[in-house]
Each structure stands twice: as structure tokens, then as C-alpha cells.
Design an enzyme around this catalytic site. Structure first.
Site, PDB file in Angstrom:
ATOM      1  N   HIS A   8       0.808  -1.213   0.000  1.00 40.60           N
ATOM      2  CA  HIS A   8       0.000   0.000   0.000  1.00 40.60           C
ATOM      3  C   HIS A   8       0.846   1.271   0.000  1.00 40.60           C
ATOM      4  CE1 HIS A   8       1.089   0.754   4.172  1.00 40.60           C
ATOM      5  NE2 HIS A   8       0.952  -0.556   4.357  1.00 40.60           N
ATOM      6  N   GLU A  82      -2.414  -7.093   7.026  1.00 42.49           N
ATOM      7  CA  GLU A  82      -1.086  -7.146   7.635  1.00 42.49           C
ATOM      8  C   GLU A  82      -1.046  -8.171   8.761  1.00 42.49           C
ATOM      9  OE1 GLU A  82       1.935  -7.221   7.415  1.00 42.49           O
ATOM     10  OE2 GLU A  82       2.570  -5.118   7.354  1.00 42.49           O
TER      11      GLU A  82
END
Length: 219
Positions: A8, A82
Site C-alpha cells: 500500500h 497485515e
């Protein structure tokens, strides 16, 4: 299939170097938005047929410009979020807490999947959820799929699943915001890293040791 693992764009907690892994997490900084806007041009040569993002807002914001350019919907899946920091959440990443986090992540990639992040998930759980999304993407019929995910998760999964990248390489090569790891292969058949942040990676046993960068600068 061709698999693009995209980290990201930059977030405020990236700037502050914090272990920020909880859902939904922060959005992007101004730079992070610029990085996301640049992704369509960076990936213009890829015939992307599907785009996935995690349940964290930052991946969805990063994926949005690419999806809009290609006329695709972003498929949101929790499995590529994550690695949960557990008890280490929001602690500085450049301290003992950060070292413990990454040591655990790479222990999983090396095979010690029963180890558990303090107050968080185990390697079995983390790799299992990531594998499930990759398998879904592989079964969707697209020849090339982009998964917008997270730095530690991408490095962990790649080191664990790719034949030509080992833990030492993944540990030594952090992935910058919107950095891309390109792999080819299939679940059940194995994966090979073609490039890591733009640098071509040698196949194991062909041009050098596992994970040797043979073209371009190491990231």
C-alpha cells in the site's frame, strides 16, 4: 498465473514508524495518495484481470486508482491484511518491539509456523489466510492478478512460498510503499519470484543463490 503483490501507499503511521496493523487502520498521506495515483502508469504493461485489497483502508485507497483505470471492482478480503502485531500494536518499529515482530514473521517463513506473535496470531493462521486468498485469485480465471497488501505480510508469504527467495533475502530487502513483487506459478505447483521492486531475481539453482538480484538495484 502471474501474481503482483503490491504494498500500500504511505500512511501517517509509516512516517512515525509504528506497528500499526489493526483494522481498519489509517488512510494515506498526501504522498501515499500520489503513490496510489502513480500505480496505473507503473503497471501499464500488466494485463491485470482482477484486483484484491485487504480489509485495511490503506490498501483499498491504494487500489482505487488502478481499479478505476482498468474498469475493475476491488475485491476486499481479510486474508491479505497485515500480520497482526498483537501486544506490540502501535509500538515503535525501530525498537525491541519491532525486532520481535519481524523476527516472528521471518520465523514463520522459515517453517516455525506454530510460533505465535505475542497476543496475536500464529504462523499457521497468518499463512493460511493469505494462502486462501491467493488460491481464490488463482481460481478466478484471470491470468494476472494484483493483490494490494502489506509489507511484512508480502515478505513473509513470499519467503515461505517462493522457490527462489529465501528468508535472508526477504529480511534484507524491505518493500517500499507501492513496491511490487511479481511472481508466477500456481497453488500446489509452486511460485517463482520474477522481480522484487523492479529488480529481476535469479531462479534458484540457475544464475546464483536463492533470491539473488541479477538485474537492477536491490530495493
Amino acid at each position: 498465473m502471474r501474481l503482483l503483490l503490491v504494498r500500500h501507499g504511505q500512511t501517517p503511521t509509516n512516517v512515525d514508524y509504528l506497528l500499526d496493523t489493526a483494522v481498519p487502520g489509517p488512510g494515506l498521506t498526501e504522498l501515499g495518495s500520489q503513490q496510489a495515483a502513480a500505480l496505473p502508469a507503473a503497471l501499464v504493461g500488466e494485463d491485470i484481470g482482477a484486483i484484491y485489497a485487504s480489509t485495511l483502508i490503506r490498501t483499498q485507497l491504494t487500489a482505487a486508482p488502478l481499479a478505476a483505470t482498468l474498469g475493475l471492482d476491488v475485491i476486499v478480503r481479510d486474508g491479505i491484511r497485515e500480520v497482526s502485531a498483537g501486544d506490540l500494536e502501535m509500538l515503535p518499529g525501530d525498537t525491541e518491539a519491532g525486532h520481535a515482530y519481524m523476527k516472528t514473521v521471518f520465523a514463520w517463513a522459515a517453517g516455525d509456523t506454530g510460533l505465535r506473535m505475542p497476543g496475536g496470531e500464529s504462523g499457521v493462521e497468518a499463512l493460511g489466510r493469505y494462502d486462501a486468498v491467493v488460491a481464490e485469485a488463482a481460481g478466478g480465471g484471470a491470468g494476472t492478478v494484483a493483490l494490494v497488501s502489506h509489507g511484512a505480510a508480502i515478505r513473509m508469504w513470499t519467503a515461505a512460498r517462493a522457490d527462489n527467495v529465501d528468508v535472508a533475502f526477504a529480511a534484507a530487502h524491505p518493500l517500499a510503499n507501492t513496491g511490487v513483487v511479481v511472481l508466477e506459478g500456481a497453488p500446489g505447483e509452486g511460485w517463482k519470484v520474477l522481480s522484487w521492486a523492479g529488480a529481476v531475481v535469479a531462479p534458484a539453482g540457475e544464475s546464483g543463490p536463492a533470491g539473488q538480484v541479477v538485474d537492477g538495484d536491490a530495493p
